[in-house]
Design a protein around this motif. Structure first.
Motif, PDB file in Angstrom:
ATOM      1  N   VAL A  16       1.146  -1.063  -0.026  1.00  0.00           N
ATOM      2  CA  VAL A  16       0.084  -0.044  -0.846  1.00  0.00           C
ATOM      3  C   VAL A  16       0.720   1.212   0.223  1.00  0.00           C
ATOM      4  CG1 VAL A  16      -1.478   1.265   1.413  1.00  0.00           C
ATOM      5  CG2 VAL A  16      -1.670  -1.312   1.436  1.00  0.00           C
ATOM      6  N   ASN A  17       2.367   1.659   0.757  1.00  0.00           N
ATOM      7  CA  ASN A  17       2.850   2.251   0.898  1.00  0.00           C
ATOM      8  C   ASN A  17       3.287   2.889  -0.754  1.00  0.00           C
ATOM      9  OD1 ASN A  17       4.574   1.925   4.182  1.00  0.00           O
ATOM     10  ND2 ASN A  17       2.008   2.948   3.334  1.00  0.00           N
ATOM     11  N   ILE A  18       3.863   2.220  -1.270  1.00  0.00           N
ATOM     12  CA  ILE A  18       4.411   1.555  -2.067  1.00  0.00           C
ATOM     13  C   ILE A  18       3.693   1.904  -3.626  1.00  0.00           C
ATOM     14  CG2 ILE A  18       5.531  -0.019  -4.234  1.00  0.00           C
ATOM     15  CD1 ILE A  18       6.947  -0.892  -1.691  1.00  0.00           C
ATOM     16  N   GLU A  19       2.198   1.491  -3.781  1.00  0.00           N
ATOM     17  CA  GLU A  19       1.638   1.597  -4.600  1.00  0.00           C
ATOM     18  C   GLU A  19       1.236   2.852  -4.029  1.00  0.00           C
ATOM     19  OE1 GLU A  19      -1.214   1.541  -7.952  1.00  0.00           O
ATOM     20  OE2 GLU A  19       0.672   0.863  -7.797  1.00  0.00           O
ATOM     21  N   GLY A  20       0.585   3.949  -2.918  1.00  0.00           N
ATOM     22  CA  GLY A  20      -0.507   5.281  -3.506  1.00  0.00           C
ATOM     23  C   GLY A  20       1.021   5.834  -3.383  1.00  0.00           C
ATOM     24  N   THR A  21       1.929   5.702  -2.795  1.00  0.00           N
ATOM     25  CA  THR A  21       3.481   7.263  -2.795  1.00  0.00           C
ATOM     26  C   THR A  21       3.315   7.255  -4.879  1.00  0.00           C
ATOM     27  OG1 THR A  21       4.452   6.066  -1.465  1.00  0.00           O
ATOM     28  CG2 THR A  21       5.259   7.509  -2.687  1.00  0.00           C
ATOM     29  N   TYR A  22       3.118   5.512  -5.479  1.00  0.00           N
ATOM     30  CA  TYR A  22       3.178   6.167  -6.979  1.00  0.00           C
ATOM     31  C   TYR A  22       2.372   5.915  -7.071  1.00  0.00           C
ATOM     32  CZ  TYR A  22       5.782   4.242 -11.299  1.00  0.00           C
ATOM     33  OH  TYR A  22       6.300   4.638 -12.460  1.00  0.00           O
ATOM     34  N   GLN A  23       1.150   6.416  -6.736  1.00  0.00           N
ATOM     35  CA  GLN A  23      -0.426   6.267  -7.657  1.00  0.00           C
ATOM     36  C   GLN A  23      -0.339   7.760  -7.394  1.00  0.00           C
ATOM     37  OE1 GLN A  23      -3.835   4.661  -5.731  1.00  0.00           O
ATOM     38  NE2 GLN A  23      -4.906   4.963  -7.431  1.00  0.00           N
ATOM     39  N   ILE A  24      -0.134   8.748  -6.259  1.00  0.00           N
ATOM     40  CA  ILE A  24      -0.917  10.006  -6.296  1.00  0.00           C
ATOM     41  C   ILE A  24       0.409  10.690  -6.525  1.00  0.00           C
ATOM     42  CG2 ILE A  24      -0.042  11.572  -3.549  1.00  0.00           C
ATOM     43  CD1 ILE A  24      -1.681   9.181  -2.162  1.00  0.00           C
ATOM     44  N   PHE A  25       1.662  10.118  -6.627  1.00  0.00           N
ATOM     45  CA  PHE A  25       2.817  11.268  -7.087  1.00  0.00           C
ATOM     46  C   PHE A  25       2.216  11.315  -8.843  1.00  0.00           C
ATOM     47  CE2 PHE A  25       6.267  11.179  -3.861  1.00  0.00           C
ATOM     48  CZ  PHE A  25       5.597  12.410  -3.099  1.00  0.00           C
ATOM     49  N   SER A  26       1.846  10.512  -9.185  1.00  0.00           N
ATOM     50  CA  SER A  26       1.398   9.959 -11.046  1.00  0.00           C
ATOM     51  C   SER A  26       0.953  11.190 -10.796  1.00  0.00           C
ATOM     52  CB  SER A  26       1.296   8.571 -11.590  1.00  0.00           C
ATOM     53  OG  SER A  26       2.742   8.038 -10.869  1.00  0.00           O
TER      54      SER A  26
END
Length: 333
Positions: A16-26
């Motif tokens: 969740v931390n990894i995907e969430g960071t990638y998704q929000i910054f994207s």
């Protein structure tokens, strides 16, 4: 453009931390482009091997680069890594010199939730404020007494080192970074898009106080149990010292070492935890709850309650008693 390296550890890490960071910054990149501006974040997943599989066997991630292939980076993001801490360190030891080297070169580093433990193990948090999941705050203090753990905070920012509180509060840190890098307007748009409560500063009202008993001081354990059984009564430090045959100064020193609280703080926290539980039931008035936990001065009760939870007793009751959603649905039906 800011180069962001999202760490893909070995072991059981927070997807969740990894995907969430990638998704929000994207999403931020996409929004900027829609406004006729260039994207800001260049995102890369960085690991020690390709592919990286969670120790649970549920997920597999393919890092785009290994650490030796990253020539420079502006921001390193460390997700929560679960499991035995010594095993986590051993499995991911090669990340540490890489993180330290890049920080000394000017990179910023953000740890999410209990990723703070891994960041602290590098020594970079020595003498600096940091936050983690409130449930692990005391364990963190024992492991890293040289770091300044503030368990009520959602976010800390110290010399290019960022930490966040537990679980999904990592999204608050991401919004904080977006505002720091790109301004308030972009941060508000991202917060609204992902329905993140912007400017949330405290995790105090989430904390469940169960008492710190992972120690071996028998007299202090007895004192804790006595306090928890008799919290509605007036308890003084002198009475406890006499009751357990310990000098006052010795009791206060040993109590603080064992529980990370003074005796008075511990008594207050036990009282406020009992008050929280009653307010959550929603059956009693604030004054009735106040008397139940041994207070007669409403100003003193409200002051201690807000200091510990970050909310007034009324605010807490309204937030955690019969939910507003349920009340609305009942009114509409």
């Amino acid at each position: 453009m800011k180069n962001v390296s999202i760490v893909i550890p070995r072991g059981h890490f927070s997807l969740v931390n990894i995907e969430g960071t990638y998704q929000i910054f994207s999403w931020v990149n996409g929004w900027l482009v829609s406004q006729g501006k260039p994207p800001y974040f260049k995102l890369q997943l960085v690991g020690l091997s390709k592919p990286a599989q969670q120790s649970t066997g549920l997920y597999e991630i393919h890092p785009e680069k290994l650490i030796e292939e990253v020539n420079s980076t502006d921001l390193i993001v460390i997700p929560a890594i679960h499991g035995d801490f010594d095993e986590v360190i051993e499995a991911n030891a090669d990340f540490m010199p890489w993180i330290i080297k890049n920080y000394k070169r000017g990179s910023e580093v953000a740890s999410l939730c209990i990723g703070c433990f891994f960041l602290a193990a590098t020594g970079l948090l020595d003498g600096k404020q940091c936050a983690t999941h409130w449930q692990f705050a005391n364990e963190f203090r024992k492991r890293f007494p040289q770091s300044l753990m503030v368990d009520d905070k959602i976010i800390t920012d110290s010399d290019g080192l960022y930490t966040s509180g537990g679980a999904f509060s990592f999204t608050n840190l991401l919004i904080y970074l977006i505002e720091k890098y790109l301004g308030r307007e972009v941060a508000v748009m991202a917060a609204k898009s992902f329905m993140i409560d912007i400017d949330r500063e405290s995790q105090s009202h989430f904390i469940l106080f169960t008492g710190q008993k992972e120690h071996h001081d028998e007299e202090i354990l007895k004192a804790q149990k006595y306090i928890e059984k008799n919290f509605m009564e007036r308890i003084t430090v002198d009475e406890l010292a006499q009751m357990f045959g310990v000098g006052r100064r010795s009791l206060e020193r040993r109590f603080k070492n064992a529980t990370s609280n003074t005796v008075v703080e511990y008594i207050q926290r036990v009282k406020m935890e009992a008050a929280k539980q009653e307010l959550e039931k929603g059956r009693k008035t604030v004054n009735e709850v106040m008397y139940d936990v041994g207070y007669s001065d409403s100003k003193a009760f409200r002051g201690v309650f807000k200091k510990i939870t970050g909310l007034s007793p009324i605010q807490y009751r309204d937030k955690y008693a019969l939910s507003r959603i349920k009340r609305t649905l009942m009114q509409d039906s």
